[in-house]
Design a protein around this motif. Structure first.
Motif, PDB file in Angstrom:
ATOM      1  N   VAL A  14       0.829  -1.204   0.000  1.00 29.41           N
ATOM      2  CA  VAL A  14       0.000   0.000   0.000  1.00 29.41           C
ATOM      3  C   VAL A  14       0.871   1.265   0.000  1.00 29.41           C
ATOM      4  O   VAL A  14       2.038   1.223   0.379  1.00 29.41           O
ATOM      5  CB  VAL A  14      -0.908   0.048   1.258  1.00 29.41           C
ATOM      6  N   GLU A  15       0.258   2.370  -0.422  1.00 31.27           N
ATOM      7  CA  GLU A  15       0.891   3.673  -0.223  1.00 31.27           C
ATOM      8  C   GLU A  15       0.091   4.396   0.857  1.00 31.27           C
ATOM      9  O   GLU A  15      -1.143   4.444   0.793  1.00 31.27           O
ATOM     10  CB  GLU A  15       0.874   4.521  -1.509  1.00 31.27           C
ATOM     11  N   ALA A  16       0.797   4.954   1.829  1.00 33.26           N
ATOM     12  CA  ALA A  16       0.122   5.682   2.915  1.00 33.26           C
ATOM     13  C   ALA A  16      -0.132   7.114   2.459  1.00 33.26           C
ATOM     14  O   ALA A  16       0.785   7.792   1.994  1.00 33.26           O
ATOM     15  CB  ALA A  16       0.992   5.674   4.163  1.00 33.26           C
ATOM     16  N   VAL A  57       5.721   5.411   1.726  1.00 32.47           N
ATOM     17  CA  VAL A  57       5.510   6.628   2.516  1.00 32.47           C
ATOM     18  C   VAL A  57       6.088   7.817   1.742  1.00 32.47           C
ATOM     19  O   VAL A  57       7.216   7.750   1.251  1.00 32.47           O
ATOM     20  CB  VAL A  57       6.221   6.521   3.886  1.00 32.47           C
ATOM     21  N   ASN A  58       5.277   8.878   1.639  1.00 27.29           N
ATOM     22  CA  ASN A  58       5.772  10.077   0.945  1.00 27.29           C
ATOM     23  C   ASN A  58       6.663  10.899   1.879  1.00 27.29           C
ATOM     24  O   ASN A  58       6.292  11.156   3.015  1.00 27.29           O
ATOM     25  CB  ASN A  58       4.603  10.944   0.492  1.00 27.29           C
ATOM     26  N   VAL A  59       7.826  11.295   1.377  1.00 26.58           N
ATOM     27  CA  VAL A  59       8.753  12.075   2.200  1.00 26.58           C
ATOM     28  C   VAL A  59       9.081  13.392   1.482  1.00 26.58           C
ATOM     29  O   VAL A  59       9.347  13.401   0.282  1.00 26.58           O
ATOM     30  CB  VAL A  59      10.060  11.289   2.456  1.00 26.58           C
ATOM     31  N   LEU A  91      10.404   4.702   0.537  1.00 27.80           N
ATOM     32  CA  LEU A  91      10.288   6.151   0.653  1.00 27.80           C
ATOM     33  C   LEU A  91       9.996   6.714  -0.731  1.00 27.80           C
ATOM     34  O   LEU A  91      10.731   6.454  -1.674  1.00 27.80           O
ATOM     35  CB  LEU A  91      11.593   6.753   1.188  1.00 27.80           C
ATOM     36  N   GLU A  92       8.893   7.455  -0.841  1.00 31.24           N
ATOM     37  CA  GLU A  92       8.557   8.060  -2.131  1.00 31.24           C
ATOM     38  C   GLU A  92       9.058   9.497  -2.150  1.00 31.24           C
ATOM     39  O   GLU A  92       8.632  10.334  -1.359  1.00 31.24           O
ATOM     40  CB  GLU A  92       7.031   8.014  -2.359  1.00 31.24           C
ATOM     41  N   LEU A  93       9.986   9.751  -3.049  1.00 33.75           N
ATOM     42  CA  LEU A  93      10.566  11.100  -3.152  1.00 33.75           C
ATOM     43  C   LEU A  93      10.201  11.685  -4.504  1.00 33.75           C
ATOM     44  O   LEU A  93      10.137  10.968  -5.494  1.00 33.75           O
ATOM     45  CB  LEU A  93      12.090  11.031  -3.060  1.00 33.75           C
ATOM     46  N   ILE A 131      10.938   6.949  -6.948  1.00 28.89           N
ATOM     47  CA  ILE A 131      10.816   8.322  -7.417  1.00 28.89           C
ATOM     48  C   ILE A 131       9.359   8.539  -7.840  1.00 28.89           C
ATOM     49  O   ILE A 131       8.831   7.810  -8.657  1.00 28.89           O
ATOM     50  CB  ILE A 131      11.854   8.603  -8.527  1.00 28.89           C
ATOM     51  N   ASP A 132       8.754   9.532  -7.190  1.00 31.19           N
ATOM     52  CA  ASP A 132       7.301   9.756  -7.299  1.00 31.19           C
ATOM     53  C   ASP A 132       7.008  10.761  -8.414  1.00 31.19           C
ATOM     54  O   ASP A 132       7.859  11.579  -8.756  1.00 31.19           O
ATOM     55  CB  ASP A 132       6.803  10.316  -5.951  1.00 31.19           C
ATOM     56  N   ASP A 133       5.816  10.723  -8.942  1.00 34.92           N
ATOM     57  CA  ASP A 133       5.358  11.698  -9.957  1.00 34.92           C
ATOM     58  C   ASP A 133       6.372  11.847 -11.077  1.00 34.92           C
ATOM     59  O   ASP A 133       6.620  12.958 -11.560  1.00 34.92           O
ATOM     60  CB  ASP A 133       5.136  13.087  -9.327  1.00 34.92           C
ATOM     61  N   LEU A 148      10.197   3.473  -9.969  1.00 35.69           N
ATOM     62  CA  LEU A 148       9.844   4.715 -10.628  1.00 35.69           C
ATOM     63  C   LEU A 148       8.324   4.745 -10.746  1.00 35.69           C
ATOM     64  O   LEU A 148       7.723   3.826 -11.281  1.00 35.69           O
ATOM     65  CB  LEU A 148      10.524   4.701 -11.998  1.00 35.69           C
ATOM     66  N   LYS A 149       7.702   5.793 -10.195  1.00 38.95           N
ATOM     67  CA  LYS A 149       6.236   5.890 -10.262  1.00 38.95           C
ATOM     68  C   LYS A 149       5.847   6.889 -11.342  1.00 38.95           C
ATOM     69  O   LYS A 149       6.185   8.066 -11.260  1.00 38.95           O
ATOM     70  CB  LYS A 149       5.665   6.331  -8.896  1.00 38.95           C
ATOM     71  N   ILE A 150       5.165   6.369 -12.360  1.00 34.88           N
ATOM     72  CA  ILE A 150       4.802   7.233 -13.490  1.00 34.88           C
ATOM     73  C   ILE A 150       3.574   8.062 -13.117  1.00 34.88           C
ATOM     74  O   ILE A 150       2.565   7.509 -12.683  1.00 34.88           O
ATOM     75  CB  ILE A 150       4.472   6.399 -14.739  1.00 34.88           C
ATOM     76  N   GLY A 173       2.568   2.275 -12.388  1.00 39.04           N
ATOM     77  CA  GLY A 173       1.674   3.241 -13.027  1.00 39.04           C
ATOM     78  C   GLY A 173       0.691   3.784 -12.003  1.00 39.04           C
ATOM     79  O   GLY A 173       0.000   3.018 -11.341  1.00 39.04           O
ATOM     80  N   GLU A 174       0.631   5.112 -11.865  1.00 37.55           N
ATOM     81  CA  GLU A 174      -0.241   5.746 -10.860  1.00 37.55           C
ATOM     82  C   GLU A 174      -1.556   6.184 -11.472  1.00 37.55           C
ATOM     83  O   GLU A 174      -1.601   6.564 -12.639  1.00 37.55           O
ATOM     84  CB  GLU A 174       0.416   7.027 -10.337  1.00 37.55           C
ATOM     85  N   GLY A 175      -2.607   6.190 -10.694  1.00 35.40           N
ATOM     86  CA  GLY A 175      -3.879   6.759 -11.137  1.00 35.40           C
ATOM     87  C   GLY A 175      -4.511   5.981 -12.278  1.00 35.40           C
ATOM     88  O   GLY A 175      -5.092   6.561 -13.188  1.00 35.40           O
TER      89      GLY A 175
HETATM   90 CA    CA Z   1       3.257   9.263  -3.611  1.00 33.29          CA
END
Ligand code: CA
Ligand code: C2E
Ligand code: CA
Length: 524
Positions: A298-300, A355-357, A387-389, A417-419, A438-440, A474-476
């Motif tokens: 999961v992502e918090a 976790v987003n940091v 850790l999502e940066l 790496i986020d976004d 890597l999060k697209i 892949g996000e969203g």
């Molecule tokens: Ca995130």
């Protein structure tokens, strides 16, 4: 300490700007307004002079029309009439008839008046049948300007009218006196009739100016020159009219600025209060692992539910927390909540927890300690902490941040790496940092329109992550089509409403038992 200091300084600067800006703009405006005002007054004066001169001119031509019938007579007969007409209007100096170069009959000099050249004190220019021009004086009144009107017949006989310049000058003085104008009047390029005097000057801010105008009906041109004093007077007037308004405006701006600053401060207080009162909650959004066909973790995501029931949007309060130096306490609070809630979870070892940091946190000296403490509290659960940066966190940071992340990775923490793709253009950080995922960003996923269609940027990002040996998420993801496309292109993880929305801790546990192993898009 230094932080508060610069904050106070920037608040002071903001107040100063808010107070001064309307004043400065107002000052500029008064200069402009004063200039416009001077111009308007000059135009009015020029118009008045032109209108008056046109009326006189029209009267002179009317007089010529009346006189025309006498050109052929001997002066004896028309003399009485001519003298009568000449004295009818106050502004005719003389009227009369001529033949060739000689005046044949004059209201001023009777039957023996000399030549036209003698009358105008100079050579008569060659001229068409009807014409008019301004002259410096006439035989009888050599030092006073006049305007001469002539009508000549093909027989070279004709009639003339001399308009008294004094009359026009009196009028010019009357309209110029109040504002100290220098006025000029010139008919058909003749003598320049002038009243008033303005010293030339080259003051940068205030200077005199000249406005010129011409009649549409007759060859008459006028000019109105105003003085530096006039410019200054107009500016002063504009300034004193505007000053109270500018003061009110600047007070208003300062009030707004103070309000804004207070509001800003209150964000900090509100965040603090929210933490103290337990208004922050954590939701967890499941992530689907394509190859293993199950929920990978999961992502918090932080939620702020105010005591009055209002929800504050995460992007808003996260941005506020970052701006107000509250992101670190907020993240520590988040980590605490997660650690507490996760104690009740039953998940398989290797369950991912993202976790987003924030960037500021990574640079903080306590960052390593914060993460280690968090990891220690979850050790028993054997979860994999990621850790999502964002790119922003990495791009400006040097070896120090890279070292911290490398240290944490050696201790089993992973880095995503986020976004991806929304931040900076430079990709150099991909080589400098050791990353895992890597999060697209959702934006690229949205671009998918069909399974066969081309989404060049998305495809490039996917192949880039493969080349860098990064796992890609892949996000969203909201539609089966997007899911299918990403699966076909070798994307390893899927996150989005298609699979699951963010859920609170209890709901997540129920959901995992029921749906954790059903692929995204499975109907309820
Ligand atoms: Ca995130
Ligand atoms: P993010 O890290 O990119 O988080 C993903 C966001 O996309 C979440 O919004 C999530 O609810 C939303 N989302 C997930 N699936 C879908 C989907 O299928 N469609 C759509 N339209 N949206 C989807 P959320 O929770 O509003 O968070 C917004 C942003 O706020 C996050 O973006 C993250 O940058 C920030 N944020 C949230 N929680 C935290 C946190 O605990 N710490 C920090 N530093 N930032 C956080
Ligand atoms: Ca994201």
């Amino acid at each position: 300490m230094a932080h508060t200091h610069t904050k106070r300084e920037s608040s002071g600067l903001l107040l100063l700007i808010a107070g001064l800006l309307p004043l400065v703009l107002g000052l500029l405006f008064t200069f402009f307004e004063a200039q416009q005002n001077v111009k308007r007054q000059q135009v009015a004066a020029a118009d008045a002079l032109l209108t008056q001169t046109e009326t006189v001119t029209q009267n002179a031509w009317d007089m010529i029309n009346q006189l025309k019938q006498y050109t052929d007579d001997k002066c004896v007969n028309p003399m009485r009439k001519i003298q009568q007409l000449g004295s009818l209007s106050a502004y005719f100096r003389a009227v009369g008839t001529f033949s060739g170069p000689n005046v044949t009959c004059s209201s001023a000099f009777g039957r023996n008046p000399g030549t036209l050249s003698q009358m105008v004190l100079g050579k008569m220019p060659a001229h068409p049948y009807d014409w008019m021009y301004s002259i410096g004086g006439t035989y009888g009144v050599p030092h006073r300007p006049a305007v001469l009107f002539m009508h000549q017949l093909p027989s070279s006989k004709g009639v003339y009218v001399v308009v008294e310049g004094q009359y026009l000058m009196d009028f010019m003085r009357a309209i110029g006196a109040q504002r100290g104008y220098q006025l000029t009047l010139r008919v058909n390029g003749g003598y320049t009739i002038q009243t008033g005097h303005v010293e030339p000057d080259d003051n940068l801010l205030f200077s005199g100016s000249t406005y010129r105008a011409e009649s549409q009906r007759f060859p008459i041109s006028v000019s109105v020159t105003s003085s530096k004093a006039e410019a200054l007077k107009n500016w002063r007037q504009a300034f004193f009219i505007f000053l109270p308004l500018a003061i009110i405006l600047s007070l208003l701006c300062m009030l707004l600025a103070v309000n804004w600053l207070k509001h800003r401060l209150s964000w900090r207080d509100e965040l603090r209060k929210g933490i103290r009162n337990g208004e922050f909650l954590v939701h967890y959004q499941p992530v689907w692992q394509v190859e293993e066909r199950r929920c990978a973790g999961v992502e918090a995501l932080l939620r702020w539910q105010r005591h009055d029931g209002r929800q504050v949007r995460p992007d808003m309060f996260i941005a506020a927390a970052e701006a107000e130096g509250m992101i670190i306490p907020l993240t520590r609070h988040l980590l605490n909540i997660i650690a507490d809630e996760a104690q009740t979870w039953s998940v398989a070892p290797g369950f991912h927890l993202g976790v987003n940091v924030a960037a500021e946190h990574i640079q903080h000296p306590d960052f390593l300690a914060d993460i280690r403490q968090f990891a220690a509290r979850l050790r028993e659960k054997q979860m994999i902490i990621t850790l999502e940066l964002t790119e922003r966190s990495l791009i400006h940071e040097g070896p120090e941040v890279a070292n911290k992340l490398a240290t944490l990775r050696r201790e089993g923490i992973r880095v995503a790496i986020d976004d991806f793709g929304t931040g900076h253009c430079s990709l150099s950080y991909l080589q400098n940092f050791q990353l895992d995922y890597l999060k697209i960003d959702r934006g690229f996923i949205n671009a998918i329109e069909s399974l066969e269609g081309e989404t060049p940027v998305l495809d490039a990002i996917i192949s880039l992550s493969h080349k860098l040996a990064l796992e890609v998420l892949g996000e969203g993801v909201e539609t089966p089509l997007q899911f299918e496309y990403l699966k076909n292109h070798g994307v390893n993880y899927i996150q989005g409403y298609l699979y699951a929305r963010p859920l609170n801790s209890a709901a997540l546990m129920a959901w995992l038992t029921k749906k954790g192993s059903l692929p995204p898009g499975t109907p309820d």
